[in-house]
Design a protein around this motif. Sequence first.
Motif, short mmCIF file in Angstrom:
data_model
loop_
_atom_site.label_atom_id
_atom_site.label_comp_id
_atom_site.label_asym_id
_atom_site.label_seq_id
_atom_site.Cartn_x
_atom_site.Cartn_y
_atom_site.Cartn_z
N LYS A 133 -9.82 -9.01 -7.62
CA LYS A 133 -9.49 -9.73 -8.86
C LYS A 133 -8.12 -10.40 -8.74
CE LYS A 133 -12.38 -6.95 -11.87
NZ LYS A 133 -12.44 -5.79 -12.74
N ASN A 134 -7.18 -9.68 -8.13
CA ASN A 134 -5.84 -10.25 -7.98
C ASN A 134 -5.87 -11.47 -7.05
OD1 ASN A 134 -4.56 -8.55 -9.68
ND2 ASN A 134 -3.98 -7.08 -8.11
N THR B 286 -13.30 -5.11 -7.35
CA THR B 286 -12.09 -4.29 -7.19
C THR B 286 -10.87 -5.03 -7.73
OG1 THR B 286 -11.62 -5.22 -5.03
CG2 THR B 286 -13.02 -3.26 -5.06
N LYS B 287 -9.84 -4.22 -8.00
CA LYS B 287 -8.61 -4.79 -8.54
C LYS B 287 -7.99 -5.77 -7.54
CE LYS B 287 -4.62 -3.17 -11.08
NZ LYS B 287 -3.37 -3.04 -10.36
N THR B 288 -8.02 -5.39 -6.28
CA THR B 288 -7.43 -6.25 -5.24
C THR B 288 -8.13 -7.60 -5.21
OG1 THR B 288 -6.91 -4.31 -3.96
CG2 THR B 288 -6.95 -6.37 -2.75
N LYS C 17 -5.93 -15.15 -15.96
CA LYS C 17 -5.65 -14.00 -16.83
C LYS C 17 -4.71 -14.40 -17.95
CE LYS C 17 -6.20 -10.43 -13.38
NZ LYS C 17 -5.43 -9.68 -12.38
N ALA D 202 -5.55 -7.29 -17.67
CA ALA D 202 -6.02 -7.41 -16.29
C ALA D 202 -7.51 -7.73 -16.22
CB ALA D 202 -5.74 -6.11 -15.54
N SER D 203 -8.21 -7.71 -17.38
CA SER D 203 -9.67 -7.88 -17.27
C SER D 203 -10.10 -9.32 -17.45
CB SER D 203 -10.41 -6.97 -18.24
OG SER D 203 -10.00 -7.22 -19.56
N SER E 226 -7.28 -14.30 -9.04
CA SER E 226 -6.31 -14.82 -10.02
C SER E 226 -5.26 -15.69 -9.37
CB SER E 226 -5.62 -13.67 -10.73
OG SER E 226 -6.57 -12.96 -11.47
#
Length: 341
Positions: free
Chosen positions: A238-239, A234-236, A248, A340-341, A242
């Motif tokens: 991944k954040n 999920t984006k969350t 990134k 973002a990937s 990071s």
Amino acid sequence: MIRFEGVSKVFHSKGREVAAVQDVSLSVKKGEIFGVIGFSGAGKSTLLRLVNLLERPTSGSVIVNDQENHSLSEKDLRKMRQRIGMIFQTFNLFNSRTVFGNVAYPLKLAKVPKQEINRKVTELLHFVGLADKANYFPEQLSGGQKQRVGIARALATSPDILICDEATSALDPETTNDILNLLKKVNKEYNITILLITHEMQVIRNICDRVAVMENGRVIEEGSVFDIFTNPQTKTTKNFISSVLNDKLSPQLFEKLHSNKSSHLYRLIFTGEETSKPLLSNIAKSFQVDVNILYGNISELQEVLFGNLIVELQGEKEEVAKAVTQLKQYVEVREVTSDAS
Ligand SMILES: Nc1ncnc2c1ncn2[C@@H]1O[C@H](COP(=O)(O)OP(=O)(O)OP(=O)(O)O)[C@@H](O)[C@H]1O
Ligand SMILES: [Mg+2]
């Protein structure tokens, strides 16, 4: 050891309903360090407080040591709470009691004989490295030392579970590491299962075996720390990753490289022994491609090496494709299609 089965908690405040925890199912195994990460308001503290019944579930069950906790009698509930130690972000020490008095407090409540209290508190103060501070008051201690007292107090009743609510959030990075190492020692030497919540991915990376990511009361992702770091969904998540790996490209650099037609961007994920193979120099020798490393990081997760690289392959499309095919035999290759990937 701890099982949440379809647990929800709804608060009613000022005529509004807040679904703090929504249909959470998780299980924490004996002996592991399990972390729950999420932003402020995700429902982490509420989830933790359901374990020792500081909050009661609106629906679903919380099962601790094979007992469904909200069906316990008052007496059994007291016993159950002694099996669960808790530590807090703000330490929650008694300012009017000494270090010794703070650690002795739960034992006094449990009516343990004085001699036994002395023995246990002395042992615990040694364990947390505060043997020489027994007669100090909390205001004479640093934040890290206060949390050591908090940990010793949580261990006083010889619990088999320790729950930690943002135990290191009030501490500087170095002290955070000391406290995390102490929690690891608690887990190993006393074989205590730890459930901790945090908003810092650093904490998860340093000490947890498994992790669940919470958002808006729900668990959105769960797995071993290794799997979550190497393959977040999920984006969350991944954040959060990071925030510790800084892995990134900046939007500006991405745009610049992406607009160049002979430049192809890939993220390479290596694990274990693949981290020591000369894969990139091999493809540069075998194919008509130039390799540029844009970002690289090798870290250790649960004692396994994990490498994460972003590379730019420059060359004709066909040559790049052949190089990628060869790389894929050894490592995971993902095309980088956005910043973002
Ligand atoms: N006693 C309460 N009464 C009403 N609402 C509450 C209560 N406790 C928590 N909430 C609400 O439930 C939601 C989840 O809160 P919770 O404290 O569990 O989040 P959290 O993930 O621990 O956040 P933080 O990182 O800020 O500590 C929030 O919207 C909060 O306002
Ligand atoms: Mg909280």
